[in-house]
Design a protein around this motif. Structure first.
Motif, PDB file in Angstrom:
ATOM      1  N   SER A   1     -22.968  22.291  -4.157  1.00 23.45           N
ATOM      2  CA  SER A   1     -22.167  21.709  -3.081  1.00 23.45           C
ATOM      3  C   SER A   1     -20.686  21.750  -3.408  1.00 23.45           C
ATOM      4  CB  SER A   1     -22.607  20.273  -2.810  1.00 23.45           C
ATOM      5  OG  SER A   1     -23.905  20.269  -2.288  1.00 23.45           O
TER       6      SER A   1
ATOM      7  N   THR B   1     -23.044  19.850   2.754  1.00 23.22           N
ATOM      8  CA  THR B   1     -22.765  21.285   2.752  1.00 23.22           C
ATOM      9  C   THR B   1     -24.039  22.097   2.664  1.00 23.22           C
ATOM     10  OG1 THR B   1     -22.352  21.171   0.377  1.00 23.22           O
ATOM     11  CG2 THR B   1     -20.433  21.094   1.800  1.00 23.22           C
TER      12      THR B   1
ATOM     13  N   VAL C   1     -19.058  15.473   1.540  1.00 23.34           N
ATOM     14  CA  VAL C   1     -19.337  16.255   2.732  1.00 23.34           C
ATOM     15  C   VAL C   1     -20.700  16.948   2.601  1.00 23.34           C
ATOM     16  CG1 VAL C   1     -18.221  18.396   1.982  1.00 23.34           C
ATOM     17  CG2 VAL C   1     -18.304  17.849   4.386  1.00 23.34           C
TER      18      VAL C   1
ATOM     19  N   SER D   1     -18.085  24.032  -1.166  1.00 22.08           N
ATOM     20  CA  SER D   1     -17.396  23.139  -0.235  1.00 22.08           C
ATOM     21  C   SER D   1     -16.102  23.772   0.253  1.00 22.08           C
ATOM     22  CB  SER D   1     -17.086  21.810  -0.913  1.00 22.08           C
ATOM     23  OG  SER D   1     -16.356  20.991  -0.041  1.00 22.08           O
TER      24      SER D   1
ATOM     25  N   THR E   1     -15.513  16.842  -1.978  1.00 15.83           N
ATOM     26  CA  THR E   1     -16.487  17.939  -2.003  1.00 15.83           C
ATOM     27  C   THR E   1     -17.913  17.433  -2.147  1.00 15.83           C
ATOM     28  OG1 THR E   1     -16.173  18.242  -4.383  1.00 15.83           O
ATOM     29  CG2 THR E   1     -14.860  19.611  -2.938  1.00 15.83           C
TER      30      THR E   1
ATOM     31  N   THR F   1     -18.170  14.015   7.265  1.00 16.07           N
ATOM     32  CA  THR F   1     -17.131  15.040   7.292  1.00 16.07           C
ATOM     33  C   THR F   1     -15.758  14.414   7.499  1.00 16.07           C
ATOM     34  OG1 THR F   1     -18.712  16.642   8.175  1.00 16.07           O
ATOM     35  CG2 THR F   1     -16.393  17.188   8.392  1.00 16.07           C
TER      36      THR F   1
END
Length: 160
Positions: free
Chosen positions: A146, A40, A38, A150, A35, A12
């Motif tokens: 994702s 998700t 991370v 995101s 995006t 993150t």
């Protein structure tokens, strides 16, 4: 198997920095990297699935992951915005590069009812396909979901 809290935290933080630089430099490639980097939808789905099916995963883990996913990008965005403003005040020759708000940031905050409708509907519809994608190991669909769901870039933009 679920990822650890340090992994979620580190990915993150990395995605937040990619997002900040992508937003400031108007670089869409870095926003896409943020995006994807991370964790998700699949992480949150697996926590909920393990809690419902196995009763082994506590729902508090989901709350911790959500707090990390929301507050870390926001705090990093606020801190980066403060630091960049201080740099701009002390060095006049960097004003063109550190233009806050950048053109990309200005385009993100333009209000449109149609844009708001699709911004809300696309992640919801995309997440409906998440169980199918995870059960069939469809990595392309997982990446697409994702990206659609995101929220790192918007949170860092709010922070900046």
């Amino acid at each position: 198997m679920l990822p650890s809290i340090p992994y979620i935290l580190l990915s993150t933080v990395a995605a937040s920095f990619f997002s900040i630089y992508g937003v400031i430099a108007n670089n869409d490639i870095l926003l896409i990297v943020a995006t994807i980097a991370v964790p998700t939808a699949d992480v949150f789905y697996n926590i909920i699935k393990n809690h419902i099916i196995n009763k082994k995963t506590k729902i508090s883990l989901l709350v911790i992951f959500l707090l990390i996913a929301i507050f870390i990008p926001l705090l990093i965005g606020i801190l980066s915005g403060y630091i960049l403003e201080e740099i701009k005040l002390k060095n006049e020759d960097v004003n063109d590069f550190f233009a806050i708000p950048s053109d990309n940031m200005k385009n993100r905050v333009v209000f449109s009812k149609t844009n708001m409708f699709f911004t809300i509907c696309i992640p919801i519809v995309a997440c409906l396909f998440l169980p199918y994608a995870l059960e069939n190991n469809n990595n392309t669909l997982i990446i697409a979901i994702s990206i659609a769901s995101s929220f790192v870039s918007p949170l860092t933009t709010i922070g900046l």
